[in-house]
Write a protein that holds these residues in place. Structure first.
Motif, PDB file in Angstrom:
ATOM      1  N   UNK A   1       0.821  -0.822  -0.503  1.00 33.94           N
ATOM      2  CA  UNK A   1       0.211  -0.352   0.047  1.00 33.94           C
ATOM      3  C   UNK A   1       0.817   1.036   0.160  1.00 33.94           C
ATOM      4  N   UNK A   2       0.101   2.497  -0.862  1.00 33.24           N
ATOM      5  CA  UNK A   2       1.097   3.174  -0.371  1.00 33.24           C
ATOM      6  C   UNK A   2       0.145   4.775  -0.133  1.00 33.24           C
ATOM      7  N   UNK A   3       0.604   5.754   1.211  1.00 35.32           N
ATOM      8  CA  UNK A   3       0.074   6.586   1.562  1.00 35.32           C
ATOM      9  C   UNK A   3      -0.521   7.754   0.455  1.00 35.32           C
ATOM     10  N   UNK A  10       2.773  15.494   3.557  1.00 32.59           N
ATOM     11  CA  UNK A  10       3.548  15.917   2.580  1.00 32.59           C
ATOM     12  C   UNK A  10       2.429  15.569   1.620  1.00 32.59           C
ATOM     13  N   UNK A  11       2.123  15.747  -0.168  1.00 31.95           N
ATOM     14  CA  UNK A  11       1.510  15.005  -0.777  1.00 31.95           C
ATOM     15  C   UNK A  11       2.528  13.504  -1.200  1.00 31.95           C
ATOM     16  N   UNK A  12       2.288  11.963  -0.911  1.00 35.52           N
ATOM     17  CA  UNK A  12       3.627  11.444  -1.735  1.00 35.52           C
ATOM     18  C   UNK A  12       3.472  11.568  -3.028  1.00 35.52           C
ATOM     19  N   UNK A  13       3.096  12.272  -3.904  1.00 36.22           N
ATOM     20  CA  UNK A  13       3.784  12.069  -5.335  1.00 36.22           C
ATOM     21  C   UNK A  13       4.811  13.710  -5.405  1.00 36.22           C
ATOM     22  N   UNK A  14       4.585  14.188  -4.866  1.00 33.07           N
ATOM     23  CA  UNK A  14       5.050  15.811  -4.553  1.00 33.07           C
ATOM     24  C   UNK A  14       6.948  14.935  -3.996  1.00 33.07           C
ATOM     25  N   UNK A  16       7.866  11.723  -3.672  1.00 37.52           N
ATOM     26  CA  UNK A  16       8.955  10.906  -4.502  1.00 37.52           C
ATOM     27  C   UNK A  16       9.263  11.360  -4.992  1.00 37.52           C
ATOM     28  N   UNK A  17       7.645  11.774  -6.603  1.00 36.33           N
ATOM     29  CA  UNK A  17       8.084  11.745  -7.937  1.00 36.33           C
ATOM     30  C   UNK A  17       8.495  13.201  -8.069  1.00 36.33           C
ATOM     31  N   UNK A  18       8.416  13.750  -7.538  1.00 37.17           N
ATOM     32  CA  UNK A  18       9.147  15.314  -7.926  1.00 37.17           C
ATOM     33  C   UNK A  18      10.030  15.473  -8.070  1.00 37.17           C
ATOM     34  N   UNK A  19      10.808  16.585  -9.107  1.00 42.38           N
ATOM     35  CA  UNK A  19      12.066  16.950  -9.047  1.00 42.38           C
ATOM     36  C   UNK A  19      12.737  17.332  -7.418  1.00 42.38           C
ATOM     37  N   UNK A  20      12.451  17.491  -6.689  1.00 40.95           N
ATOM     38  CA  UNK A  20      12.345  17.637  -5.235  1.00 40.95           C
ATOM     39  C   UNK A  20      12.719  15.721  -4.433  1.00 40.95           C
ATOM     40  N   UNK A  21      11.300  14.112  -4.959  1.00 39.59           N
ATOM     41  CA  UNK A  21      12.403  13.492  -4.629  1.00 39.59           C
ATOM     42  C   UNK A  21      13.429  12.989  -5.095  1.00 39.59           C
ATOM     43  N   UNK A  22      13.676  13.096  -6.468  1.00 38.14           N
ATOM     44  CA  UNK A  22      14.140  12.787  -7.963  1.00 38.14           C
ATOM     45  C   UNK A  22      15.926  13.279  -7.606  1.00 38.14           C
ATOM     46  N   UNK A  54      10.516   6.125   5.562  1.00 39.89           N
ATOM     47  CA  UNK A  54      10.887   4.895   5.839  1.00 39.89           C
ATOM     48  C   UNK A  54      10.284   4.426   7.428  1.00 39.89           C
ATOM     49  N   UNK A  55      10.365   5.323   7.335  1.00 37.96           N
ATOM     50  CA  UNK A  55       9.670   5.549   9.394  1.00 37.96           C
ATOM     51  C   UNK A  55       7.757   6.129   9.331  1.00 37.96           C
ATOM     52  N   UNK A  56       7.549   7.345   8.316  1.00 41.90           N
ATOM     53  CA  UNK A  56       6.569   7.540   7.945  1.00 41.90           C
ATOM     54  C   UNK A  56       5.218   6.118   7.725  1.00 41.90           C
TER      55      UNK A  56
END
Length: 88
Positions: A1-3, A10-14, A16-22, A54-56
């Motif tokens: 599952x993905x929150x 913080x939105x999960x997509x932001x 992980x999959x945003x420029x910040x995440x990358x 990971x902790x979240x």
């Protein structure tokens, strides 16, 4: 599952999959020297960010430590598998 949200904020997509995440992923092998130096300098912060994610996950889903995979989340999330599409 993905929150939907990391830490319910913080939105999960932001995260992980945003420029910040990358930008928090391990340094690409073809980076110019200046970019490689910046990424190397920030490696401890990048490592800390993914340990917080990971902790979240563990807290939000009440996952016992014995069920947490041995591999790091950034490796599992971005270095495995392929995205299949039916357009081919």
């Amino acid at each position: 599952p993905v929150p939907r949200y990391l830490g319910f904020l913080v939105p999960f997509k932001w995260g992980t999959y945003s420029r910040f995440g990358h930008s928090t992923l391990p340094t690409h092998h073809a980076e110019p020297p200046c970019a490689w130096w910046c990424h190397s300098l920030l490696t401890p912060l990048k490592w800390l960010w993914w340990r917080i994610v990971e902790l979240l996950f563990m807290c939000q889903f009440c996952i016992p430590r014995r069920f947490v995979p041995k591999s790091r989340i950034e490796v599992d999330l971005f270095n495995g598998g392929q995205i299949l599409t039916y357009e081919f």
